[in-house]
Design a protein around this motif. Structure first.
Motif, PDB file in Angstrom:
ATOM      1  N   LEU A 161     -15.999  -5.714   3.966  1.00  0.00           N
ATOM      2  CA  LEU A 161     -14.850  -4.811   3.982  1.00  0.00           C
ATOM      3  C   LEU A 161     -14.606  -4.282   5.392  1.00  0.00           C
ATOM      4  CD1 LEU A 161     -12.653  -3.175   2.594  1.00  0.00           C
ATOM      5  CD2 LEU A 161     -14.378  -1.455   2.010  1.00  0.00           C
ATOM      6  N   LEU A 162     -15.660  -3.832   6.035  1.00  0.00           N
ATOM      7  CA  LEU A 162     -15.536  -3.345   7.408  1.00  0.00           C
ATOM      8  C   LEU A 162     -15.045  -4.448   8.333  1.00  0.00           C
ATOM      9  CD1 LEU A 162     -16.006  -1.243   9.643  1.00  0.00           C
ATOM     10  CD2 LEU A 162     -18.388  -2.034   9.756  1.00  0.00           C
ATOM     11  N   SER A 163     -15.584  -5.649   8.173  1.00  0.00           N
ATOM     12  CA  SER A 163     -15.195  -6.779   9.010  1.00  0.00           C
ATOM     13  C   SER A 163     -13.712  -7.093   8.861  1.00  0.00           C
ATOM     14  CB  SER A 163     -16.040  -7.999   8.652  1.00  0.00           C
ATOM     15  OG  SER A 163     -15.703  -9.097   9.448  1.00  0.00           O
ATOM     16  N   ASN A 164     -13.188  -7.012   7.636  1.00  0.00           N
ATOM     17  CA  ASN A 164     -11.771  -7.284   7.406  1.00  0.00           C
ATOM     18  C   ASN A 164     -10.873  -6.235   8.036  1.00  0.00           C
ATOM     19  OD1 ASN A 164     -10.708  -9.532   5.318  1.00  0.00           O
ATOM     20  ND2 ASN A 164     -12.877  -9.126   5.005  1.00  0.00           N
ATOM     21  N   VAL A 165     -11.293  -4.987   7.919  1.00  0.00           N
ATOM     22  CA  VAL A 165     -10.506  -3.915   8.543  1.00  0.00           C
ATOM     23  C   VAL A 165     -10.461  -4.111  10.051  1.00  0.00           C
ATOM     24  CG1 VAL A 165     -10.429  -1.428   8.993  1.00  0.00           C
ATOM     25  CG2 VAL A 165     -10.977  -2.263   6.699  1.00  0.00           C
ATOM     26  N   LEU A 166     -11.595  -4.443  10.627  1.00  0.00           N
ATOM     27  CA  LEU A 166     -11.651  -4.667  12.068  1.00  0.00           C
ATOM     28  C   LEU A 166     -10.836  -5.895  12.472  1.00  0.00           C
ATOM     29  CD1 LEU A 166     -15.438  -3.960  12.778  1.00  0.00           C
ATOM     30  CD2 LEU A 166     -13.483  -2.491  13.290  1.00  0.00           C
ATOM     31  N   LEU A 168      -8.154  -7.131  10.946  1.00  0.00           N
ATOM     32  CA  LEU A 168      -6.745  -6.761  10.868  1.00  0.00           C
ATOM     33  C   LEU A 168      -6.337  -5.917  12.070  1.00  0.00           C
ATOM     34  CD1 LEU A 168      -4.059  -6.613   9.357  1.00  0.00           C
ATOM     35  CD2 LEU A 168      -4.966  -4.663   8.075  1.00  0.00           C
ATOM     36  N   LEU A 169      -7.202  -4.978  12.440  1.00  0.00           N
ATOM     37  CA  LEU A 169      -6.914  -4.091  13.562  1.00  0.00           C
ATOM     38  C   LEU A 169      -6.884  -4.871  14.880  1.00  0.00           C
ATOM     39  CD1 LEU A 169      -6.535  -1.201  14.660  1.00  0.00           C
ATOM     40  CD2 LEU A 169      -9.031  -1.033  14.788  1.00  0.00           C
ATOM     41  N   PHE A 170      -7.951  -5.629  15.140  1.00  0.00           N
ATOM     42  CA  PHE A 170      -8.045  -6.376  16.406  1.00  0.00           C
ATOM     43  C   PHE A 170      -6.938  -7.417  16.537  1.00  0.00           C
ATOM     44  CE2 PHE A 170     -12.946  -5.713  16.358  1.00  0.00           C
ATOM     45  CZ  PHE A 170     -12.769  -4.410  16.808  1.00  0.00           C
ATOM     46  N   SER A 171      -6.717  -8.196  15.466  1.00  0.00           N
ATOM     47  CA  SER A 171      -5.729  -9.276  15.525  1.00  0.00           C
ATOM     48  C   SER A 171      -4.312  -8.736  15.652  1.00  0.00           C
ATOM     49  CB  SER A 171      -5.838 -10.160  14.280  1.00  0.00           C
ATOM     50  OG  SER A 171      -7.098 -10.797  14.215  1.00  0.00           O
ATOM     51  N   SER A 172      -4.000  -7.670  14.924  1.00  0.00           N
ATOM     52  CA  SER A 172      -2.653  -7.096  15.002  1.00  0.00           C
ATOM     53  C   SER A 172      -2.368  -6.543  16.386  1.00  0.00           C
ATOM     54  CB  SER A 172      -2.502  -5.982  13.953  1.00  0.00           C
ATOM     55  OG  SER A 172      -2.654  -6.499  12.646  1.00  0.00           O
ATOM     56  N   ILE A 173      -3.342  -5.858  16.966  1.00  0.00           N
ATOM     57  CA  ILE A 173      -3.167  -5.330  18.324  1.00  0.00           C
ATOM     58  C   ILE A 173      -2.964  -6.471  19.315  1.00  0.00           C
ATOM     59  CG2 ILE A 173      -4.350  -4.155  20.226  1.00  0.00           C
ATOM     60  CD1 ILE A 173      -5.651  -2.333  18.138  1.00  0.00           C
ATOM     61  N   ALA A 174      -3.768  -7.523  19.167  1.00  0.00           N
ATOM     62  CA  ALA A 174      -3.676  -8.656  20.097  1.00  0.00           C
ATOM     63  C   ALA A 174      -2.339  -9.365  19.992  1.00  0.00           C
ATOM     64  CB  ALA A 174      -4.817  -9.637  19.815  1.00  0.00           C
TER      65      ALA A 174
END
Length: 424
Positions: A161-166, A168-174
């Motif tokens: 769950l934590l990995s997915n949130v991260l 989504l966050l990292f990829s969207s920002i990039a």
């Protein structure tokens, strides 16, 4: 009722973890879809290569679960510590080897599969980054299997769950902030898996020993056929993809979208199969053959009901869901076709998953390997080639062959186990 509860106690966290792992791929596909059909086609073909690597590590985790669960039921802590080190050692070596292949031969592999130059270039970039860091996925899958076998079935789910949130966050920002495109999506996936890997490593309840140069033959005897079974499955899928590639970029993209969405169909079955391997291995350690038979029957009906429910919902809302990825009419038609056949093939898929898990749980991974080899290359690839190239059935021919392959393996494995029990 007790057996359903025992299965679900392990299966539900595993289902959630599978859902989260698939969600990561879905998020990546959705973000890449904004970059056009070439990008999504390239990443889709690259993911077929990555799925082969992932299948190898899932097989290693399955073998580890069967061996560790057996030792855990016998309360052999000394043996457990040695086996955990062997699993991690093998994961690291394989992860490094496959990572090197991804970095230096990514684009060439996609060209070999028949991808156009532009598609191979886009997919090669993704494969170099995500496949190059496959070590982190390898360790995450192996560590998750180890922790589940040692009674910590929920922890891998929370980390996923934590990995997915991260991710989504990292990829969207990039993608949206830095306009990093495919590289940005890949880096988001890579960093989120690295963090998950580090967390799981810290949660190991055993004191690890220094690895030796010796090879654990018990682990290899189960892991190699299990990996071979997954490898045959994925290698056959890659060959089938070459048939789909010949149908055009829009069909490749539509098939990729359909497969992305129908991956959720298999999550309950995969989670229940994970539980079945562990519980059958524990029952085998106690010498309780009657419990094994009841577990398999209970697991099949649980998986069938759950998989039918999810595949039905995916098919029902398929047009809307596929529309989130593309508005190309040919791609949408291909995606709808994939979802239809995936729904129709649910009973056979559930039967294949449960009977494969049964044989792996009793310590025999060779028979599923033989069944998959025959089914994949004679039924799926052979029949798909006939239906698409000779009869012109197109994508329908590919997916009809897939259903018939699953039916063949289901019957083969279930009949073989019945004969084994009758023989005593």
């Amino acid at each position: 009722m007790k057996y359903y509860r025992d299965i679900l106690q392990i299966a539900l966290p595993a289902m959630a973890e599978n859902f989260l792992n698939f969600l990561m791929g879905t998020v990546d596909s959705y973000l890449v879809a904004h970059l056009g059909l070439i990008a999504i086609s390239g990443v889709a073909i690259a993911n077929n290569i990555i799925s082969i690597f992932q299948a190898i590590f899932i097989a290693l985790g399955t073998a580890a679960s069967a061996i560790l669960a057996n030792s855990y039921s016998r309360k052999s802590q000394e043996k457990l510590a040695v086996q955990v080190v062997e699993v991690l050692k093998l994961s690291i070596l394989l992860g490094l080897f496959l990572g090197i292949i991804s970095i230096f031969a990514g684009k060439d592999l996609l060209l070999f599969l028949g991808a156009e130059e532009s598609v191979a270039l886009a997919g090669g970039v993704y494969l170099a980054w995500v496949g190059g860091g496959i070590l982190f996925l390898a360790l995450s899958l192996s560590l998750g299997a180890i922790l589940r076998s040692l009674g910590k079935s929920r922890l891998p789910m929370y980390v996923s769950l934590l990995s997915n949130v991260l991710n989504l966050l990292f990829s969207s920002i990039a993608v949206f902030l830095f306009q990093a495109g495919i590289v940005g999506v890949a880096l988001g996936t890579l960093f989120s898996r690295l963090i998950a890997c580090l967390i799981l490593w810290q949660q190991l309840p055993l004191k690890l020993r220094r690895p030796s140069w010796k090879v654990d033959m018990e682990l290899l005897a189960l892991a190699l056929p299990a990996a071979g079974e997954r490898l045959m499955m994925r290698a056959g899928d890659v060959v089938v993809v070459t048939l789909i590639v010949s149908m055009g970029t829009a069909v490749v993209a539509g098939n990729a979208i359909g497969e992305t969405l129908t991956q959720f169909n298999y999550m309950p079955g995969m989670g229940i199969a994970t539980a079945l391997v562990i519980l059958v291995a524990q029952a085998r350690g106690r010498g309780d053959s009657e419990q094994v038979r009841i577990l398999v029957k209970s697991a099949y009906w649980l998986s069938l009901v759950w998989m039918a429910l999810i595949s039905g919902l995916v098919f029902l809302f398929g047009t809307f869901l596929a529309g989130l990825y593309t508005q190309d009419s040919q791609a949408l038609a291909a995606a709808s076709l994939v979802m239809f056949y995936a729904f129709c093939g649910t009973p056979a898929t559930a039967g294949t998953l449960m009977n494969t898990a049964l044989w792996q749980g009793v310590g025999n991974a060779r028979l599923p390997f033989y069944a998959t080899t025959l089914g994949m290359w004679l039924v799926r690839v052979g029949l798909a080639s006939l239906l698409t190239m000779a009869l012109g059935w197109g994508l329908s021919g590919v997916w009809l062959a897939t259903i018939l392959d699953n039916m063949f393996r289901w019957v083969f494995l279930s009949r073989a186990f019945a004969w084994r029990e009758k023989k005593g």
